[in-house]
Design a protein around this motif. Sequence first.
Motif, mmCIF file in Angstrom:
data_model
loop_
_atom_site.group_PDB
_atom_site.id
_atom_site.type_symbol
_atom_site.label_atom_id
_atom_site.label_comp_id
_atom_site.label_asym_id
_atom_site.label_seq_id
_atom_site.Cartn_x
_atom_site.Cartn_y
_atom_site.Cartn_z
ATOM 1 N N SER A 84 -42.498 6.391 16.297
ATOM 2 C CA SER A 84 -41.930 5.345 15.293
ATOM 3 C C SER A 84 -42.026 5.378 13.671
ATOM 4 O O SER A 84 -41.005 5.156 13.070
ATOM 5 N N TYR A 120 -38.400 -0.771 26.950
ATOM 6 C CA TYR A 120 -39.741 -0.304 27.760
ATOM 7 C C TYR A 120 -39.334 -0.443 29.082
ATOM 8 O O TYR A 120 -38.156 -1.039 29.441
ATOM 9 N N ASP A 168 -41.628 -0.343 17.835
ATOM 10 C CA ASP A 168 -42.387 -0.383 19.003
ATOM 11 C C ASP A 168 -42.355 -1.694 19.634
ATOM 12 O O ASP A 168 -42.315 -2.971 18.631
ATOM 13 N N ASP A 181 -45.422 -4.001 18.157
ATOM 14 C CA ASP A 181 -45.084 -3.044 16.940
ATOM 15 C C ASP A 181 -46.481 -2.721 16.338
ATOM 16 O O ASP A 181 -47.425 -3.565 16.520
ATOM 17 N N GLN A 182 -46.656 -1.692 15.878
ATOM 18 C CA GLN A 182 -48.010 -1.026 15.241
ATOM 19 C C GLN A 182 -48.280 -1.611 13.959
ATOM 20 O O GLN A 182 -48.185 -0.977 13.182
#
Length: 451
Positions: free
Chosen positions: A44, A225, A355, A358-359
Amino acid sequence: MEETSFISRQDNLLKSIDEGIVIIPGAGLKQKSHDTEFPFRQNSDFKYFTGFNEPDATLVLKKTIEGEVERHLFLQEKNPEMEMWTGIRLGSEKAPEVLPIDSAYPNHEFTRRLPDLFKGHKNLYYNLFNHDLQSKVTKALKSLGGKRKEKYFTPLHWHHLSPLIGMLRLRKDQNEILAMKQAAELSDIGHRAAMALAAPGVNEKEIDQLLSYLFAQENGEGPAYDSIVAGGTNALILHYIANNQNLKDGDLLLIDAGAQVNTYASDVTRTFPVNGVFSPAQKDLYQVVLNSQKVAMGHMKIGATLKEIHTSTCQILLKSLIEADILKGSFEELWEKDAYRAYYPHGTGHWLGLDVHDQSPYLDNQLEELTLDEGMVFTCEPGLYLPVGDASVPSKWQGMGIRIEDDILITQSGPENLTRSIPKEVKEIEEACKEDIKTILSKLSSPSLLS
Ligand SMILES: [Mn+2]
Protein backbone atom coordinates in the motif's frame (compact mmCIF):
# COMPACT_ATOMS: atom_id res chain seq x y z
CA MET A 1 -4.44 9.23 -11.88
CA GLU A 2 -2.34 12.30 -12.57
CA GLU A 3 1.35 11.67 -12.20
CA THR A 4 1.66 15.01 -10.39
CA SER A 5 -0.31 13.71 -7.44
CA PHE A 6 2.29 10.98 -6.82
CA ILE A 7 5.09 13.54 -7.03
CA SER A 8 3.28 15.80 -4.56
CA ARG A 9 2.76 12.84 -2.20
CA GLN A 10 6.52 12.14 -2.37
CA ASP A 11 7.22 15.82 -1.75
CA ASN A 12 4.87 15.88 1.24
CA LEU A 13 6.83 12.99 2.73
CA LEU A 14 10.16 14.69 2.04
CA LYS A 15 8.89 17.89 3.71
CA SER A 16 8.99 16.08 7.06
CA ILE A 17 12.64 15.13 6.50
CA ASP A 18 15.64 17.54 6.72
CA GLU A 19 17.88 15.35 4.61
CA GLY A 20 18.34 11.66 3.99
CA ILE A 21 17.47 8.66 1.94
CA VAL A 22 14.05 6.97 1.89
CA ILE A 23 13.51 3.37 0.80
CA ILE A 24 10.01 2.06 0.06
CA PRO A 25 9.87 -1.49 -1.34
CA GLY A 26 6.84 -2.78 -3.23
CA ALA A 27 5.36 -6.23 -2.61
CA GLY A 28 6.64 -9.45 -4.12
CA LEU A 29 4.71 -12.51 -5.20
CA LYS A 30 3.76 -14.99 -2.47
CA GLN A 31 3.80 -18.72 -3.08
CA LYS A 32 0.40 -20.42 -2.89
CA SER A 33 1.39 -24.01 -3.71
CA HIS A 34 4.38 -25.66 -5.41
CA ASP A 35 5.01 -23.33 -8.37
CA THR A 36 1.87 -21.17 -8.26
CA GLU A 37 1.42 -17.84 -6.52
CA PHE A 38 -1.42 -15.94 -4.83
CA PRO A 39 -2.86 -13.11 -6.93
CA PHE A 40 -0.48 -10.14 -6.67
CA ARG A 41 -1.33 -7.42 -4.16
CA GLN A 42 0.86 -4.30 -4.25
CA ASN A 43 2.27 -2.89 -1.00
CA SER A 44 0.00 0.00 0.00
CA ASP A 45 2.78 2.49 0.82
CA PHE A 46 4.56 1.80 -2.47
CA LYS A 47 1.29 2.13 -4.37
CA TYR A 48 0.57 5.42 -2.61
CA PHE A 49 3.82 7.02 -3.80
CA THR A 50 4.15 5.48 -7.28
CA GLY A 51 0.85 4.08 -8.55
CA PHE A 52 2.98 1.26 -9.97
CA ASN A 53 1.49 -2.23 -9.88
CA GLU A 54 4.32 -4.62 -10.75
CA PRO A 55 5.84 -6.95 -8.16
CA ASP A 56 9.41 -6.59 -6.84
CA ALA A 57 10.01 -2.87 -7.33
CA THR A 58 11.66 -0.44 -4.88
CA LEU A 59 11.37 3.34 -4.66
CA VAL A 60 14.40 5.24 -3.36
CA LEU A 61 14.08 8.96 -2.65
CA LYS A 62 17.04 11.21 -1.83
CA LYS A 63 16.95 14.68 -0.33
CA THR A 64 20.02 16.81 0.34
CA ILE A 65 20.28 19.40 3.11
CA GLU A 66 19.98 22.04 0.34
CA GLY A 67 16.60 20.51 -0.59
CA GLU A 68 17.61 18.83 -3.83
CA VAL A 69 15.55 15.73 -4.54
CA GLU A 70 16.25 12.60 -6.60
CA ARG A 71 13.69 9.87 -7.31
CA HIS A 72 14.96 6.40 -8.22
CA LEU A 73 13.15 3.17 -8.98
CA PHE A 74 14.45 -0.39 -9.10
CA LEU A 75 12.21 -2.81 -10.98
CA GLN A 76 12.02 -6.09 -12.88
CA GLU A 77 14.00 -5.81 -16.10
CA LYS A 78 12.46 -6.59 -19.48
CA ASN A 79 12.81 -10.29 -20.27
CA PRO A 80 10.86 -11.57 -23.30
CA GLU A 81 11.12 -15.19 -22.20
CA MET A 82 9.75 -14.51 -18.70
CA GLU A 83 7.19 -12.03 -20.03
CA MET A 84 5.76 -14.80 -22.21
CA TRP A 85 4.90 -16.67 -19.00
CA THR A 86 3.92 -13.95 -16.54
CA GLY A 87 3.06 -10.83 -18.52
CA ILE A 88 4.56 -7.64 -19.90
CA ARG A 89 7.03 -5.73 -17.74
CA LEU A 90 7.53 -1.99 -17.96
CA GLY A 91 11.33 -2.20 -17.71
CA SER A 92 13.92 0.36 -16.64
CA GLU A 93 14.15 2.17 -19.97
CA LYS A 94 10.47 3.16 -20.18
CA ALA A 95 9.83 3.59 -16.44
CA PRO A 96 11.02 7.24 -16.08
CA GLU A 97 8.69 8.26 -18.94
CA VAL A 98 5.52 6.98 -17.28
CA LEU A 99 6.22 6.83 -13.54
CA PRO A 100 6.81 9.64 -11.00
CA ILE A 101 10.59 9.06 -10.88
CA ASP A 102 13.78 10.47 -12.46
CA SER A 103 15.73 7.29 -13.11
CA ALA A 104 15.18 3.54 -13.11
CA TYR A 105 17.44 0.50 -12.87
CA PRO A 106 16.97 -3.25 -13.07
CA ASN A 107 16.62 -5.02 -9.71
CA HIS A 108 19.93 -6.85 -10.02
CA GLU A 109 21.71 -3.48 -9.69
CA PHE A 110 20.11 -2.68 -6.31
CA THR A 111 22.88 -4.12 -4.13
CA ARG A 112 25.59 -2.54 -6.25
CA ARG A 113 24.02 0.93 -6.43
CA LEU A 114 22.79 1.22 -2.85
CA PRO A 115 26.19 2.19 -1.31
CA ASP A 116 26.55 5.02 -3.87
CA LEU A 117 23.02 6.24 -3.13
CA PHE A 118 23.89 6.25 0.58
CA LYS A 119 27.06 8.32 0.25
CA GLY A 120 26.82 11.80 1.77
CA HIS A 121 23.58 11.21 3.66
CA LYS A 122 23.30 11.04 7.43
CA ASN A 123 19.73 9.77 7.75
CA LEU A 124 17.99 6.66 6.48
CA TYR A 125 14.22 6.19 6.52
CA TYR A 126 12.60 2.79 5.93
CA ASN A 127 10.33 0.23 7.57
CA LEU A 128 12.61 -1.03 10.35
CA PHE A 129 10.56 -4.23 10.63
CA ASN A 130 11.35 -5.26 7.05
CA HIS A 131 14.12 -7.77 7.74
CA ASP A 132 14.83 -8.50 4.09
CA LEU A 133 15.51 -4.83 3.40
CA GLN A 134 17.39 -4.44 6.67
CA SER A 135 19.98 -7.04 5.69
CA LYS A 136 20.51 -5.30 2.32
CA VAL A 137 20.88 -1.95 4.07
CA THR A 138 23.41 -3.37 6.52
CA LYS A 139 25.43 -4.92 3.73
CA ALA A 140 25.51 -1.66 1.78
CA LEU A 141 26.58 0.31 4.85
CA LYS A 142 29.30 -2.19 5.70
CA SER A 143 30.72 -1.86 2.21
CA LEU A 144 31.07 1.89 2.79
CA GLY A 145 33.07 1.50 5.98
CA GLY A 146 36.85 1.47 6.33
CA LYS A 147 37.70 3.69 3.35
CA ARG A 148 39.90 6.13 5.22
CA LYS A 149 40.91 8.23 2.26
CA GLU A 150 37.38 9.12 1.18
CA LYS A 151 35.50 11.65 3.29
CA TYR A 152 31.70 11.39 3.23
CA PHE A 153 28.78 10.92 5.62
CA THR A 154 26.94 7.59 5.69
CA PRO A 155 23.34 7.14 6.85
CA LEU A 156 23.88 5.72 10.31
CA HIS A 157 20.77 7.35 11.80
CA TRP A 158 17.91 4.98 11.06
CA HIS A 159 14.30 6.12 11.35
CA HIS A 160 11.10 4.12 11.22
CA LEU A 161 9.28 5.34 8.10
CA SER A 162 5.83 3.77 8.57
CA PRO A 163 4.44 6.32 11.08
CA LEU A 164 5.44 9.24 8.79
CA ILE A 165 3.63 7.66 5.85
CA GLY A 166 0.70 6.73 8.08
CA MET A 167 0.20 10.40 8.96
CA LEU A 168 0.17 11.38 5.27
CA ARG A 169 -2.26 8.60 4.33
CA LEU A 170 -4.67 9.78 7.02
CA ARG A 171 -6.02 12.63 4.88
CA LYS A 172 -7.30 11.46 1.52
CA ASP A 173 -6.88 13.59 -1.61
CA GLN A 174 -9.46 13.92 -4.38
CA ASN A 175 -8.14 10.94 -6.34
CA GLU A 176 -8.34 8.72 -3.29
CA ILE A 177 -11.84 9.88 -2.39
CA LEU A 178 -12.96 9.22 -5.96
CA ALA A 179 -11.68 5.62 -5.81
CA MET A 180 -13.34 5.09 -2.44
CA LYS A 181 -16.65 6.43 -3.75
CA GLN A 182 -16.47 4.07 -6.72
CA ALA A 183 -15.69 1.17 -4.38
CA ALA A 184 -18.72 2.16 -2.27
CA GLU A 185 -20.94 2.10 -5.38
CA LEU A 186 -19.86 -1.45 -6.22
CA SER A 187 -20.40 -2.48 -2.60
CA ASP A 188 -23.93 -1.11 -2.91
CA ILE A 189 -24.61 -3.31 -5.95
CA GLY A 190 -23.13 -6.34 -4.17
CA HIS A 191 -25.08 -5.96 -0.94
CA ARG A 192 -28.36 -5.33 -2.79
CA ALA A 193 -27.78 -8.42 -4.92
CA ALA A 194 -27.00 -10.47 -1.79
CA MET A 195 -30.28 -9.35 -0.23
CA ALA A 196 -32.10 -10.37 -3.40
CA LEU A 197 -30.41 -13.76 -3.72
CA ALA A 198 -30.49 -14.87 -0.08
CA ALA A 199 -33.21 -17.41 0.73
CA PRO A 200 -33.52 -20.57 2.79
CA GLY A 201 -31.41 -23.30 1.16
CA VAL A 202 -29.04 -20.95 -0.66
CA ASN A 203 -25.41 -21.61 0.36
CA GLU A 204 -23.25 -18.89 1.86
CA LYS A 205 -20.65 -19.56 -0.84
CA GLU A 206 -23.10 -18.71 -3.63
CA ILE A 207 -23.50 -15.26 -2.10
CA ASP A 208 -19.74 -14.99 -1.49
CA GLN A 209 -19.09 -15.71 -5.18
CA LEU A 210 -21.83 -13.34 -6.34
CA LEU A 211 -20.23 -10.55 -4.28
CA SER A 212 -16.81 -11.27 -5.83
CA TYR A 213 -18.33 -11.19 -9.32
CA LEU A 214 -20.14 -7.90 -8.73
CA PHE A 215 -17.15 -6.27 -6.99
CA ALA A 216 -15.18 -6.88 -10.20
CA GLN A 217 -17.65 -4.95 -12.39
CA GLU A 218 -16.53 -1.73 -14.10
CA ASN A 219 -13.15 -0.77 -12.60
CA GLY A 220 -13.66 -2.95 -9.52
CA GLU A 221 -10.83 -5.23 -8.44
CA GLY A 222 -12.93 -7.71 -6.48
CA PRO A 223 -13.35 -7.85 -2.71
CA ALA A 224 -11.01 -5.61 -0.68
CA TYR A 225 -10.80 -8.39 1.95
CA ASP A 226 -12.21 -11.88 2.43
CA SER A 227 -15.99 -11.47 2.49
CA ILE A 228 -17.79 -12.60 5.64
CA VAL A 229 -21.07 -14.30 4.67
CA ALA A 230 -22.38 -15.58 7.97
CA GLY A 231 -25.83 -17.11 8.34
CA GLY A 232 -27.39 -17.63 11.79
CA THR A 233 -24.91 -18.33 14.58
CA ASN A 234 -21.95 -18.08 12.18
CA ALA A 235 -22.34 -14.32 12.69
CA LEU A 236 -21.07 -14.82 16.26
CA ILE A 237 -17.65 -15.63 14.77
CA LEU A 238 -16.36 -12.13 14.07
CA HIS A 239 -14.00 -13.15 11.24
CA TYR A 240 -16.04 -16.04 9.83
CA ILE A 241 -14.79 -16.64 6.27
CA ALA A 242 -15.57 -20.35 5.77
CA ASN A 243 -18.76 -19.23 3.96
CA ASN A 244 -19.94 -22.77 3.18
CA GLN A 245 -23.20 -23.37 5.05
CA ASN A 246 -26.77 -23.44 3.79
CA LEU A 247 -28.91 -20.51 4.89
CA LYS A 248 -31.85 -21.35 7.12
CA ASP A 249 -35.37 -19.98 7.24
CA GLY A 250 -35.80 -17.73 10.28
CA ASP A 251 -32.09 -16.92 10.57
CA LEU A 252 -30.37 -13.59 10.03
CA LEU A 253 -27.54 -13.26 7.51
CA LEU A 254 -24.60 -10.99 8.35
CA ILE A 255 -22.50 -9.90 5.37
CA ASP A 256 -19.29 -7.93 5.86
CA ALA A 257 -17.93 -7.31 2.38
CA GLY A 258 -16.57 -4.41 0.36
CA ALA A 259 -15.27 -3.80 -3.14
CA GLN A 260 -11.80 -2.52 -4.01
CA VAL A 261 -11.06 0.12 -6.66
CA ASN A 262 -7.51 1.19 -7.55
CA THR A 263 -6.40 -0.69 -4.39
CA TYR A 264 -8.73 1.44 -2.23
CA ALA A 265 -11.12 -0.45 0.03
CA SER A 266 -14.71 -0.06 1.03
CA ASP A 267 -15.80 -1.91 4.17
CA VAL A 268 -19.52 -2.53 4.61
CA THR A 269 -21.64 -4.75 6.85
CA ARG A 270 -25.36 -5.37 6.58
CA THR A 271 -27.46 -7.85 8.54
CA PHE A 272 -30.84 -8.97 7.18
CA PRO A 273 -33.35 -11.84 7.44
CA VAL A 274 -32.66 -14.84 5.19
CA ASN A 275 -36.39 -15.11 4.36
CA GLY A 276 -36.67 -11.36 3.72
CA VAL A 277 -38.85 -10.41 6.71
CA PHE A 278 -37.58 -9.51 10.20
CA SER A 279 -39.27 -11.40 13.05
CA PRO A 280 -40.35 -9.11 15.94
CA ALA A 281 -37.38 -10.29 18.05
CA GLN A 282 -34.93 -9.75 15.18
CA LYS A 283 -36.38 -6.32 14.48
CA ASP A 284 -36.06 -5.24 18.14
CA LEU A 285 -32.41 -6.23 18.38
CA TYR A 286 -31.63 -4.79 14.93
CA GLN A 287 -33.13 -1.44 15.96
CA VAL A 288 -30.88 -1.36 19.01
CA VAL A 289 -27.76 -1.69 16.85
CA LEU A 290 -29.07 0.73 14.22
CA ASN A 291 -29.90 3.26 16.90
CA SER A 292 -26.39 2.97 18.38
CA GLN A 293 -24.92 3.63 14.94
CA LYS A 294 -27.05 6.76 14.57
CA VAL A 295 -25.86 7.97 17.99
CA ALA A 296 -22.26 7.30 16.91
CA MET A 297 -22.76 9.30 13.71
CA GLY A 298 -24.02 12.23 15.75
CA HIS A 299 -20.55 12.49 17.31
CA MET A 300 -18.67 12.64 14.01
CA LYS A 301 -17.35 16.14 13.53
CA ILE A 302 -14.05 17.87 12.99
CA GLY A 303 -12.21 17.83 16.31
CA ALA A 304 -13.88 14.67 17.67
CA THR A 305 -11.89 11.45 18.20
CA LEU A 306 -12.61 7.85 17.21
CA LYS A 307 -12.38 7.01 20.92
CA GLU A 308 -15.20 9.44 21.75
CA ILE A 309 -17.34 7.86 19.05
CA HIS A 310 -16.56 4.39 20.42
CA THR A 311 -17.34 5.43 23.99
CA SER A 312 -20.72 6.91 23.06
CA THR A 313 -21.57 3.75 21.10
CA CYS A 314 -20.63 1.49 24.02
CA GLN A 315 -22.69 3.62 26.39
CA ILE A 316 -25.84 3.43 24.30
CA LEU A 317 -25.37 -0.32 23.75
CA LEU A 318 -24.86 -0.86 27.50
CA LYS A 319 -28.07 1.09 28.24
CA SER A 320 -29.94 -1.11 25.76
CA LEU A 321 -28.50 -4.31 27.25
CA ILE A 322 -29.68 -3.14 30.69
CA GLU A 323 -33.14 -2.23 29.34
CA ALA A 324 -33.37 -5.67 27.73
CA ASP A 325 -32.52 -7.17 31.13
CA ILE A 326 -29.49 -8.98 29.61
CA LEU A 327 -27.08 -7.13 31.91
CA LYS A 328 -28.25 -6.61 35.47
CA GLY A 329 -27.02 -3.85 37.76
CA SER A 330 -26.51 -0.09 37.72
CA PHE A 331 -25.17 1.62 34.60
CA GLU A 332 -22.18 3.03 36.51
CA GLU A 333 -21.20 -0.31 38.00
CA LEU A 334 -21.55 -2.19 34.68
CA TRP A 335 -19.73 0.60 32.78
CA GLU A 336 -16.86 0.40 35.27
CA LYS A 337 -16.57 -3.34 34.55
CA ASP A 338 -16.81 -2.98 30.74
CA ALA A 339 -19.71 -5.45 31.03
CA TYR A 340 -20.91 -4.67 27.48
CA ARG A 341 -17.72 -6.25 26.09
CA ALA A 342 -19.23 -9.72 26.51
CA TYR A 343 -21.67 -8.79 23.71
CA TYR A 344 -19.76 -6.03 21.90
CA PRO A 345 -16.07 -7.00 21.93
CA HIS A 346 -14.73 -4.94 19.02
CA GLY A 347 -14.08 -1.29 18.25
CA THR A 348 -16.60 1.03 16.61
CA GLY A 349 -14.33 2.13 13.80
CA HIS A 350 -10.93 2.13 12.12
CA TRP A 351 -9.17 4.18 9.46
CA LEU A 352 -10.00 3.09 5.92
CA GLY A 353 -8.06 3.59 2.69
CA LEU A 354 -5.57 1.53 0.72
CA ASP A 355 -5.73 -0.99 3.55
CA VAL A 356 -9.11 -2.03 4.86
CA HIS A 357 -7.67 -1.38 8.33
CA ASP A 358 -5.67 1.56 7.07
CA GLN A 359 -2.15 1.78 8.46
CA SER A 360 -2.39 5.21 10.05
CA PRO A 361 -1.75 6.09 13.68
CA TYR A 362 -4.52 6.61 16.23
CA LEU A 363 -2.35 8.75 18.54
CA ASP A 364 -0.31 11.86 17.78
CA ASN A 365 3.31 12.53 18.84
CA GLN A 366 2.13 13.52 22.31
CA LEU A 367 0.20 10.23 22.61
CA GLU A 368 -3.07 12.18 22.39
CA GLU A 369 -5.98 10.74 20.40
CA LEU A 370 -5.90 12.07 16.83
CA THR A 371 -8.82 14.35 16.14
CA LEU A 372 -11.02 14.00 13.07
CA ASP A 373 -10.23 16.35 10.23
CA GLU A 374 -11.26 16.99 6.65
CA GLY A 375 -10.34 14.11 4.32
CA MET A 376 -10.14 11.39 6.95
CA VAL A 377 -12.11 8.21 6.23
CA PHE A 378 -13.11 5.62 8.80
CA THR A 379 -15.76 3.00 9.47
CA CYS A 380 -18.65 3.07 11.90
CA GLU A 381 -19.58 -0.49 12.83
CA PRO A 382 -21.45 -1.17 16.05
CA GLY A 383 -22.71 -4.70 16.63
CA LEU A 384 -24.22 -7.08 19.16
CA TYR A 385 -23.42 -10.78 19.45
CA LEU A 386 -25.62 -12.83 21.77
CA PRO A 387 -24.31 -16.37 22.31
CA VAL A 388 -26.35 -19.55 22.41
CA GLY A 389 -26.63 -20.95 25.93
CA ASP A 390 -26.04 -17.61 27.69
CA ALA A 391 -28.65 -17.80 30.46
CA SER A 392 -28.75 -13.97 30.75
CA VAL A 393 -29.96 -13.66 27.16
CA PRO A 394 -33.66 -14.32 26.46
CA SER A 395 -33.91 -17.39 24.22
CA LYS A 396 -35.55 -15.36 21.41
CA TRP A 397 -32.25 -13.47 20.98
CA GLN A 398 -29.74 -16.25 21.60
CA GLY A 399 -27.51 -16.99 18.62
CA MET A 400 -28.07 -13.62 16.93
CA GLY A 401 -25.14 -11.59 15.63
CA ILE A 402 -25.88 -8.16 14.18
CA ARG A 403 -23.44 -5.59 12.83
CA ILE A 404 -24.07 -2.51 10.70
CA GLU A 405 -21.06 -0.83 9.11
CA ASP A 406 -20.69 2.25 6.92
CA ASP A 407 -17.73 4.23 5.57
CA ILE A 408 -17.55 7.85 6.69
CA LEU A 409 -15.62 10.72 5.07
CA ILE A 410 -15.10 13.85 7.16
CA THR A 411 -15.75 17.02 5.13
CA GLN A 412 -15.91 20.73 6.00
CA SER A 413 -19.69 20.48 6.04
CA GLY A 414 -19.85 17.40 8.27
CA PRO A 415 -19.59 13.62 7.95
CA GLU A 416 -20.39 12.13 4.54
CA ASN A 417 -21.57 8.52 4.65
CA LEU A 418 -20.02 7.07 1.47
CA THR A 419 -22.13 3.89 1.76
CA ARG A 420 -25.44 5.55 2.64
CA SER A 421 -27.25 4.19 -0.41
CA ILE A 422 -27.00 0.59 0.82
CA PRO A 423 -30.32 -0.42 2.45
CA LYS A 424 -30.18 -0.16 6.23
CA GLU A 425 -33.57 0.77 7.69
CA VAL A 426 -35.81 -2.25 8.39
CA LYS A 427 -38.28 -1.22 5.70
CA GLU A 428 -35.55 -0.58 3.10
CA ILE A 429 -33.99 -3.96 3.77
CA GLU A 430 -37.28 -5.84 3.48
CA GLU A 431 -37.92 -4.04 0.18
CA ALA A 432 -34.43 -4.91 -1.09
CA CYS A 433 -34.93 -8.57 -0.13
CA LYS A 434 -38.02 -8.65 -2.39
CA GLU A 435 -36.00 -7.55 -5.44
CA ASP A 436 -35.47 -10.07 -8.23
CA ILE A 437 -31.77 -10.95 -8.56
CA LYS A 438 -32.21 -11.19 -12.36
CA THR A 439 -33.44 -7.60 -12.52
CA ILE A 440 -30.37 -6.44 -10.60
CA LEU A 441 -27.98 -8.38 -12.83
CA SER A 442 -29.70 -7.20 -16.01
CA LYS A 443 -28.88 -3.59 -15.08
CA LEU A 444 -25.16 -4.27 -15.04
CA SER A 445 -22.96 -2.96 -17.84
CA SER A 446 -21.75 -6.52 -18.51
CA PRO A 447 -24.61 -8.81 -17.50
CA SER A 448 -22.79 -11.92 -18.71
CA LEU A 449 -24.38 -14.12 -16.02
CA LEU A 450 -27.67 -13.85 -17.91
CA SER A 451 -26.46 -14.54 -21.43
MN1 LIG B 1 -14.50 -2.74 9.34
